[in-house]
Design a protein around this motif. Structure first.
Motif, mmCIF file in Angstrom:
data_model
loop_
_atom_site.group_PDB
_atom_site.id
_atom_site.type_symbol
_atom_site.label_atom_id
_atom_site.label_comp_id
_atom_site.label_asym_id
_atom_site.label_seq_id
_atom_site.Cartn_x
_atom_site.Cartn_y
_atom_site.Cartn_z
ATOM 1 N N HIS A 48 49.489 65.089 45.394
ATOM 2 C CA HIS A 48 50.339 65.070 46.625
ATOM 3 C C HIS A 48 50.742 63.836 47.287
ATOM 4 N N GLY A 49 49.997 62.630 46.700
ATOM 5 C CA GLY A 49 50.068 61.415 47.405
ATOM 6 C C GLY A 49 49.347 61.094 48.688
ATOM 7 N N ARG A 50 48.800 62.184 48.870
ATOM 8 C CA ARG A 50 47.911 62.341 50.295
ATOM 9 C C ARG A 50 47.309 63.705 50.381
ATOM 10 N N ILE A 51 46.294 63.634 51.297
ATOM 11 C CA ILE A 51 45.284 65.029 51.672
ATOM 12 C C ILE A 51 44.966 64.953 52.914
ATOM 13 N N THR A 52 44.783 65.818 53.651
ATOM 14 C CA THR A 52 44.311 65.937 54.742
ATOM 15 C C THR A 52 43.012 66.732 54.746
ATOM 16 N N VAL A 53 42.250 67.049 55.537
ATOM 17 C CA VAL A 53 40.817 67.738 55.597
ATOM 18 C C VAL A 53 41.441 69.395 55.770
ATOM 19 N N ALA A 54 42.466 69.599 56.434
ATOM 20 C CA ALA A 54 42.910 71.123 56.597
ATOM 21 C C ALA A 54 43.597 71.428 55.231
ATOM 22 N N GLU A 55 44.382 70.648 54.609
ATOM 23 C CA GLU A 55 45.036 71.192 53.470
ATOM 24 C C GLU A 55 43.748 71.177 52.178
ATOM 25 N N ALA A 56 42.858 70.447 52.225
ATOM 26 C CA ALA A 56 41.551 70.401 51.462
ATOM 27 C C ALA A 56 40.864 71.757 51.591
ATOM 28 N N ALA A 57 40.717 72.070 52.817
ATOM 29 C CA ALA A 57 39.914 73.254 52.917
ATOM 30 C C ALA A 57 40.660 74.541 52.631
ATOM 31 N N ARG A 58 41.998 74.529 52.835
ATOM 32 C CA ARG A 58 42.649 75.541 52.481
ATOM 33 C C ARG A 58 42.863 75.882 51.071
ATOM 34 N N ILE A 59 42.921 74.815 50.172
ATOM 35 C CA ILE A 59 42.997 74.857 48.667
ATOM 36 C C ILE A 59 41.829 75.022 48.039
ATOM 37 N N ASP A 69 32.534 65.215 54.385
ATOM 38 C CA ASP A 69 31.384 64.685 53.733
ATOM 39 C C ASP A 69 31.791 64.086 52.533
ATOM 40 N N HIS A 70 32.599 64.928 51.608
ATOM 41 C CA HIS A 70 33.077 64.505 50.396
ATOM 42 C C HIS A 70 33.993 63.167 50.458
ATOM 43 N N LEU A 71 34.944 63.630 51.458
ATOM 44 C CA LEU A 71 35.997 62.544 51.631
ATOM 45 C C LEU A 71 35.521 61.259 51.949
ATOM 46 N N LYS A 72 34.373 61.028 53.098
ATOM 47 C CA LYS A 72 33.823 59.993 53.595
ATOM 48 C C LYS A 72 33.119 59.146 52.221
ATOM 49 N N ALA A 73 32.501 59.888 51.256
ATOM 50 C CA ALA A 73 32.048 59.432 50.357
ATOM 51 C C ALA A 73 32.872 58.853 49.373
ATOM 52 N N GLN A 77 33.190 54.778 48.474
ATOM 53 C CA GLN A 77 33.194 54.214 47.239
ATOM 54 C C GLN A 77 34.684 53.675 46.612
ATOM 55 N N GLY A 78 35.395 53.568 47.791
ATOM 56 C CA GLY A 78 36.899 53.030 47.491
ATOM 57 C C GLY A 78 37.573 53.752 46.674
ATOM 58 N N HIS A 79 37.557 54.839 46.368
ATOM 59 C CA HIS A 79 38.572 55.762 45.829
ATOM 60 C C HIS A 79 39.784 56.180 46.698
ATOM 61 N N LEU A 80 39.389 56.306 47.939
ATOM 62 C CA LEU A 80 40.319 56.895 48.914
ATOM 63 C C LEU A 80 40.250 56.116 50.021
ATOM 64 N N VAL A 81 41.468 55.956 50.835
ATOM 65 C CA VAL A 81 41.556 55.237 51.947
ATOM 66 C C VAL A 81 42.039 56.050 53.189
ATOM 67 N N LEU A 82 41.249 56.141 54.373
ATOM 68 C CA LEU A 82 41.510 56.816 55.375
ATOM 69 C C LEU A 82 42.644 56.016 56.445
ATOM 70 N N HIS A 83 43.631 57.091 56.430
ATOM 71 C CA HIS A 83 44.814 56.694 57.358
ATOM 72 C C HIS A 83 44.674 57.577 58.667
ATOM 73 N N GLY A 84 44.965 56.827 59.945
ATOM 74 C CA GLY A 84 44.864 57.343 61.111
ATOM 75 C C GLY A 84 43.467 58.009 61.458
ATOM 76 N N GLY A 92 44.703 58.881 51.360
ATOM 77 C CA GLY A 92 45.308 58.289 50.104
ATOM 78 C C GLY A 92 44.725 57.653 49.172
ATOM 79 N N LEU A 93 45.243 57.526 48.273
ATOM 80 C CA LEU A 93 44.531 56.680 47.085
ATOM 81 C C LEU A 93 44.572 55.266 47.354
ATOM 82 N N SER A 94 43.584 54.486 47.109
ATOM 83 C CA SER A 94 43.296 53.151 47.243
ATOM 84 C C SER A 94 43.724 52.439 46.645
#
Length: 94
Positions: A48-59, A69-73, A77-84, A92-94
């Motif tokens: 999807h190019g990006r993911i939110t906590v709400a979308e991830a919980a729904r899916i 917790d998983h998104l923070k990890a 680890q440098g796999h994702l970047v937090l925006h906002g 989004g992907l780093s």
């Protein structure tokens, strides 16, 4: 006349194929050590190019707390970047 160009092109394709194989192997090793939910979150971000906590919980049907917790990890680890921040935050992907 065409032979040198074709040889150059084929060598370039072979080098690119080798680089891609190495990259895929590194990623396979990294993903093998991750929890399944983390792998799913990374795949969702890629698709999807990006993911939110709400979308991830729904899916995924996982709790928001677990997803956070998983998104923070994944960010640590440098796999994702937090925006906002807050409700408008996305990953989004780093």
């Amino acid at each position: 006349y065409w032979n040198p160009w074709i040889e150059f092109f084929l060598r370039a394709l072979h080098r690119q194929k080798t680089r891609l194989e190495k990259k895929m192997e590194r990623e396979r090793i990294i993903l093998a050590d991750m929890p399944e939910l983390s792998v799913t979150l990374l795949e969702l971000a890629r698709e999807h190019g990006r993911i939110t906590v709400a979308e991830a919980a729904r899916i995924t049907d996982a709790s928001r707390h677990t997803i956070k917790d998983h998104l923070k990890a994944l960010v640590d680890q440098g796999h994702l970047v937090l925006h906002g921040a807050g409700r408008g935050a996305w990953y989004g992907l780093s």
